[in-house]
Scaffold this motif. Structure first.
Motif: not given
Length: 222
Positions: A74-92
């Motif tokens: 989970q910590e490795e996933l969190r770091a990957l999401r924070a550094g390499s992924f961006g997120f946009v949802f239906q609600s801002s």
């Protein structure tokens, strides 16, 4: 950019098990906008969540930059999401007590991208200008229209220069004109920066902006 291989996902409630994804294989390319479409319950949002490292798989692999997300803790996933992924949802999902510029500043800090105060300010101005919102840098969410909030949400998703942006129904709460504005912005981002976008949408009118449309049906790519 990313390859999903034979993704299966089942949910269990007591003795009842439902298989939502049934062996889905999909490649997400740099600089391309890929749209997932299909009726409710077809598995598209589940697939996006798995690709983004927000849900685990029952079986299969998610390969990104030489790593299999299914093998990370989970910590490795969190770091990957924070550094390499961006997120946009239906609600801002903007923080109500932060201005537009402060929303981006917070994302920079949590992403781990190290910039001087001067460089961070310049980057925030650049990204706000990119989404047409520099003139609203000191505005709070409760003073913004729905389209403005989504533009700030996109700016927040881009500020740390992610390789992939995951967008789940990003235009569902907007009227037609604002929906087209947001889709044109997402499309331009892929073209100009090489960022990949994986988007879920029910709106067939928005599919014209996609480089690839993937229709899902009963847990499979149709």
């Amino acid at each position: 950019m990313m390859e999903l291989k034979q993704i299966e996902k089942s949910f269990s409630a007591g003795e009842v098990s439902e298989q939502v994804l049934k062996g889905v294989t999909l490649t997400i390319e740099s600089g391309k906008l890929t749209a997932l479409t299909g009726v409710s319950g077809s598995g598209k949002s589940t697939l996006l969540s798995i690709a983004a490292g927000l849900q685990s798989t029952t079986s299969g692999s998610v390969l990104f930059d030489g790593r299999d997300l299914t093998s990370l803790d989970q910590e490795e996933l969190r770091a990957l999401r924070a550094g390499s992924f961006g997120f946009v949802f239906q609600s801002s999902h903007l923080v109500p007590f932060l201005t537009a510029a402060e929303q981006l500043e917070l994302m920079l800090k949590t992403s781990g991208r190290k910039l001087s105060k001067k460089a961070a300010a310049a980057e925030i101005s650049r990204v706000l200008t990119r989404v047409g919102m520099e003139h609203r840098r000191n505005a709070y969410p409760d003073t913004m229209s729905g389209g403005e909030k989504q533009r700030i949400a996109i700016a927040r998703a881009l500020i740390h220069q992610p390789k992939i942006v995951f967008a789940d129904e990003p235009t569902a709460s907007l009227d037609s004109k604002r929906s087209h504005d947001i889709m044109k912005l997402l499309k331009d981002i892929t073209t100009d920066t090489g960022t990949a976008v994986l988007m879920v949408t029910h709106d067939e009118e928005m599919l014209g902006y996609a480089d690839r449309v993937v229709e899902m049906r009963d847990g499979l790519i149709g």
